[in-house]
Enzyme design. Sequence first.
Site, PDB file in Angstrom:
ATOM      1  N   HIS A  93       0.849  -1.200   0.000  1.00 58.26           N
ATOM      2  CA  HIS A  93       0.000   0.000   0.000  1.00 58.26           C
ATOM      3  C   HIS A  93       0.884   1.250   0.000  1.00 58.26           C
ATOM      4  O   HIS A  93       1.909   1.297   0.676  1.00 58.26           O
ATOM      5  CB  HIS A  93      -0.930  -0.004   1.212  1.00 58.26           C
ATOM      6  CG  HIS A  93      -2.020   1.018   1.077  1.00 58.26           C
ATOM      7  ND1 HIS A  93      -1.800   2.350   1.308  1.00 58.26           N
ATOM      8  CD2 HIS A  93      -3.312   0.897   0.703  1.00 58.26           C
ATOM      9  CE1 HIS A  93      -2.930   3.014   1.074  1.00 58.26           C
ATOM     10  NE2 HIS A  93      -3.865   2.151   0.708  1.00 58.26           N
ATOM     11  N   GLU A 163      -3.746   1.201  -7.550  1.00 54.18           N
ATOM     12  CA  GLU A 163      -4.075   2.304  -6.632  1.00 54.18           C
ATOM     13  C   GLU A 163      -3.180   3.503  -6.919  1.00 54.18           C
ATOM     14  O   GLU A 163      -2.100   3.629  -6.329  1.00 54.18           O
ATOM     15  CB  GLU A 163      -3.861   1.865  -5.176  1.00 54.18           C
ATOM     16  CG  GLU A 163      -5.058   1.231  -4.560  1.00 54.18           C
ATOM     17  CD  GLU A 163      -5.238   1.597  -3.096  1.00 54.18           C
ATOM     18  OE1 GLU A 163      -6.364   1.499  -2.610  1.00 54.18           O
ATOM     19  OE2 GLU A 163      -4.262   1.977  -2.423  1.00 54.18           O
TER      20      GLU A 163
HETATM   21  P1  PGA Z   1      -9.791   5.610  -0.333  1.00 46.72           P
HETATM   22  O1  PGA Z   1      -8.603   4.652   0.120  1.00 46.72           O
HETATM   23  O2  PGA Z   1     -10.899   4.736  -0.840  1.00 46.72           O
HETATM   24  O3  PGA Z   1     -10.177   6.373   0.913  1.00 46.72           O
HETATM   25  O4  PGA Z   1      -9.257   6.503  -1.391  1.00 46.72           O
HETATM   26  C1  PGA Z   1      -8.218   3.561  -0.649  1.00 46.72           C
HETATM   27  C2  PGA Z   1      -6.959   2.969  -0.109  1.00 46.72           C
HETATM   28  O5  PGA Z   1      -6.057   3.719   0.288  1.00 46.72           O
HETATM   29  O6  PGA Z   1      -6.821   1.735  -0.052  1.00 46.72           O
END
Ligand code: PGA
Length: 253
Positions: A93, A163
Amino acid sequence: MHLLYLIANWKMNPAKKEDALRLLKSTQKSMPSASNVRVVLCPPYVYIPLMASAKKVELGAQNCFWQKEGAFTGEVSPSMLVNLGCKYVILGHSERREMGEDNALINKKILAALGAGLRAVVAVGEKTHEREEGAEKEMQTQIIEGLKDVPQSKIKNIIMVYEPVWAISKGNPSHVSATSQDIFSSVLFIRKTIAKLYSRTIAEQIPVLYGGTTNSKNLLGILQEGHADGALVGGASLNAEEWGKMIRIVENF
Ligand code: PGA
């Protein structure tokens, strides 16, 4: 059967265990009957034992260490998570990368998690400046170095997540999400990279999710036009009503 995943990343929330249990209960109430939908809660470590025997939902952690046991202050091993009923762990992450985790460390964690029988939810994505300079190169490096030495036999336990760092809400629900087109091209790019590392069949089968300001308004487009196999949800997963709506969208997809 095409499996879809909705994975809640609670991050360092909620502050009180009563609220964590409330979120668990409301998730259980919203659980779909569709057998192709996996709803996974990833609470902070300390709440995992409270949820270990919870029916219907699957559990994951937001991190783990790569060693099995020993003098590693503050760390938690993959097998400890398995013993508490976790099936998944989020690794790579961007919020952990920002704290100093590099691809080599993430790779060790992925190998350890797979070795313990966990499914690794591996997040990759570009930071703002890399988006301009060539997002794909950064993502390719994250994938190649992150999955180093992961054997073909273990790849079914990998879930990839696109992401983009610039799209993560940081708790701001009105933050900008990636467009469906951005998502589609990155999902394809991830599959192409996996095809080069493994095979076309594996690339077609590996789940590729999207994360970054997902909510009940943009989720359908993410699935439909973004061709993601689900979402890793931060902020919206802490709002029972919003989360319930998202579960229903995936269920009816
Ligand atoms: P968010 O976070 O949906 O608040 O943008 C996603 C994540 O960081 O996994």
